[in-house]
Write a protein that holds these residues in place. Structure first.
Motif, mmCIF file in Angstrom:
data_model
loop_
_atom_site.group_PDB
_atom_site.id
_atom_site.type_symbol
_atom_site.label_atom_id
_atom_site.label_comp_id
_atom_site.label_asym_id
_atom_site.label_seq_id
_atom_site.Cartn_x
_atom_site.Cartn_y
_atom_site.Cartn_z
ATOM 1 N N THR A 183 47.444 37.763 38.042
ATOM 2 C CA THR A 183 47.717 38.885 38.786
ATOM 3 C C THR A 183 46.436 39.685 38.869
ATOM 4 O OG1 THR A 183 48.676 39.928 36.861
ATOM 5 C CG2 THR A 183 50.167 38.760 38.688
ATOM 6 N N GLY A 184 45.562 39.913 37.995
ATOM 7 C CA GLY A 184 44.449 40.626 37.899
ATOM 8 C C GLY A 184 43.264 40.030 38.376
ATOM 9 N N ALA A 185 43.077 38.750 38.760
ATOM 10 C CA ALA A 185 42.016 38.029 39.180
ATOM 11 C C ALA A 185 41.514 38.535 40.670
ATOM 12 C CB ALA A 185 42.095 36.790 39.481
ATOM 13 N N GLY A 186 40.367 39.069 40.629
ATOM 14 C CA GLY A 186 39.760 39.549 41.841
ATOM 15 C C GLY A 186 39.832 40.910 42.170
ATOM 16 N N ALA A 187 40.816 41.675 41.579
ATOM 17 C CA ALA A 187 41.087 42.940 41.939
ATOM 18 C C ALA A 187 40.422 43.756 40.401
ATOM 19 C CB ALA A 187 42.414 43.030 42.176
ATOM 20 N N HIS A 188 39.399 44.585 40.807
ATOM 21 C CA HIS A 188 38.793 45.355 39.853
ATOM 22 C C HIS A 188 39.178 46.723 39.972
ATOM 23 C CE1 HIS A 188 36.377 41.913 38.533
ATOM 24 N NE2 HIS A 188 36.248 41.763 39.797
ATOM 25 N N GLY A 189 39.728 47.315 40.768
ATOM 26 C CA GLY A 189 40.250 48.659 40.882
ATOM 27 C C GLY A 189 39.009 49.714 40.889
ATOM 28 N N ASP A 190 39.200 50.720 40.139
ATOM 29 C CA ASP A 190 38.183 51.519 40.276
ATOM 30 C C ASP A 190 37.081 51.654 38.967
ATOM 31 O OD1 ASP A 190 38.635 52.563 42.572
ATOM 32 O OD2 ASP A 190 39.855 54.040 41.816
ATOM 33 N N GLU A 191 37.707 50.887 38.047
ATOM 34 C CA GLU A 191 37.004 50.626 36.793
ATOM 35 C C GLU A 191 35.579 50.138 36.932
ATOM 36 O OE1 GLU A 191 37.877 47.188 33.906
ATOM 37 O OE2 GLU A 191 39.706 47.675 35.091
ATOM 38 N N LYS A 192 34.279 50.931 36.255
ATOM 39 C CA LYS A 192 33.252 50.369 36.268
ATOM 40 C C LYS A 192 32.831 49.236 35.231
ATOM 41 C CE LYS A 192 32.026 53.930 38.946
ATOM 42 N NZ LYS A 192 32.109 53.725 40.267
ATOM 43 N N HIS A 193 32.088 48.544 35.925
ATOM 44 C CA HIS A 193 31.529 47.397 34.961
ATOM 45 C C HIS A 193 29.949 47.543 34.865
ATOM 46 C CE1 HIS A 193 35.433 45.231 35.582
ATOM 47 N NE2 HIS A 193 35.334 45.621 36.783
ATOM 48 N N PRO A 194 29.946 47.165 33.492
ATOM 49 C CA PRO A 194 28.220 47.091 33.049
ATOM 50 C C PRO A 194 27.568 46.100 34.020
ATOM 51 C CG PRO A 194 29.506 45.981 31.417
ATOM 52 C CD PRO A 194 30.673 46.602 32.394
ATOM 53 N N LEU A 253 36.919 39.755 54.421
ATOM 54 C CA LEU A 253 37.666 39.859 53.158
ATOM 55 C C LEU A 253 37.597 41.093 52.542
ATOM 56 C CD1 LEU A 253 36.091 36.497 51.090
ATOM 57 C CD2 LEU A 253 38.502 37.364 51.610
ATOM 58 N N MET A 254 36.504 41.984 52.937
ATOM 59 C CA MET A 254 36.432 43.218 52.166
ATOM 60 C C MET A 254 37.777 44.143 52.763
ATOM 61 S SD MET A 254 34.351 43.535 49.726
ATOM 62 C CE MET A 254 33.831 45.205 49.595
ATOM 63 N N VAL A 255 37.913 43.875 53.953
ATOM 64 C CA VAL A 255 39.128 44.633 54.641
ATOM 65 C C VAL A 255 40.425 44.326 53.898
ATOM 66 C CG1 VAL A 255 40.548 45.043 56.750
ATOM 67 C CG2 VAL A 255 37.871 44.910 56.901
ATOM 68 N N GLU A 314 34.698 43.548 43.847
ATOM 69 C CA GLU A 314 33.503 43.745 43.393
ATOM 70 C C GLU A 314 32.790 42.378 43.276
ATOM 71 O OE1 GLU A 314 33.114 46.072 39.667
ATOM 72 O OE2 GLU A 314 34.323 47.690 40.725
ATOM 73 N N HIS A 315 31.572 42.535 43.571
ATOM 74 C CA HIS A 315 30.716 41.276 43.528
ATOM 75 C C HIS A 315 29.464 41.783 42.982
ATOM 76 C CE1 HIS A 315 31.942 42.164 47.671
ATOM 77 N NE2 HIS A 315 30.477 42.810 47.459
ATOM 78 N N GLU A 316 28.527 41.045 42.521
ATOM 79 C CA GLU A 316 27.109 41.319 42.188
ATOM 80 C C GLU A 316 26.246 39.690 42.508
ATOM 81 O OE1 GLU A 316 24.690 42.207 38.202
ATOM 82 O OE2 GLU A 316 26.682 43.072 38.565
ATOM 83 N N GLU A 317 25.392 40.096 43.468
ATOM 84 C CA GLU A 317 24.667 38.934 43.867
ATOM 85 C C GLU A 317 23.142 39.561 44.122
ATOM 86 O OE1 GLU A 317 25.349 35.907 44.159
ATOM 87 O OE2 GLU A 317 27.609 36.015 43.923
ATOM 88 N N PRO A 318 22.216 38.764 44.159
ATOM 89 C CA PRO A 318 20.868 39.483 44.100
ATOM 90 C C PRO A 318 20.409 39.926 45.751
ATOM 91 C CG PRO A 318 20.603 37.133 43.937
ATOM 92 C CD PRO A 318 22.213 37.671 43.519
#
Length: 166
Positions: free
Chosen positions: A21-32, A109-111, A117-121
């Motif tokens: 259920t939590g996969a893919g949705a990160h909410g507003d929390e900040k990730h290092p 997808l973003m809509v 969240e995602h992190e790519e170079p």
């Protein structure tokens, strides 16, 4: 015995549901930020660059009018560029390099999943008033784009043209 089997099955099902259920949705929390080397994966529009190889820096401003300044960038094939991306607005923006097809699909997808969240170079999320930097090697010629894929921003025209001359 029957009761313990049923409890065990219920516990297993609950743990599986909890992990999906939590996969893919990160909410507003900040990730290092992830430590370590940048993942270099060849894309149609190039590959992550080495900062030491960057001979040119391009400053890009992101505005709440859903525009980039500049909105057109020209580079040479083989060139490694450092982008200094500044969010001059009051809302979150991002700078994503890609093909029109890739960016359109990602924007859709973003809509559907606005907290994704995602992190790519080849992408940078930039909070209001902040700046980010990315380094990209344009080892493939062609016409590409840079865009903000935050839900609704791409659709409002927050996209620029990127020309890579052979």
């Amino acid at each position: 015995m029957q009761h313990s089997k049923r409890s065990l099955m219920f516990a297993a099902a609950a743990s599986l549901l909890g992990t999906t259920t939590g996969a893919g949705a990160h909410g507003d929390e900040k990730h290092p930020k992830k430590a370590g080397p940048v993942r270099k994966e060849q894309k149609d529009w190039g590959i992550a660059g080495d900062a030491k190889a960057a001979k040119r820096t391009i400053d890009v401003r992101m505005l709440d009018t859903m525009r980039f300044t500049p909105d057109r960038i020209e580079v040479r094939q083989g060139e490694t560029v450092r982008f200094n991306v500044h969010n001059a607005g009051k809302m979150l923006h991002e700078f994503v390099i890609g093909t029109k097809k890739e960016n359109e699909a990602h924007a859709a997808l973003m809509v559907k999943f606005p907290t994704m969240e995602h992190e790519e170079p080849y992408m940078a999320h930039v909070p209001p008033g902040k700046s980010a930097q990315l380094v990209w090697n344009f080892n493939r010629a062609g016409e590409f784009e840079f865009a903000c894929l935050i839900a609704g921003h791409y659709q409002a025209g927050m996209v620029g043209k990127l020309i890579v001359a052979a």
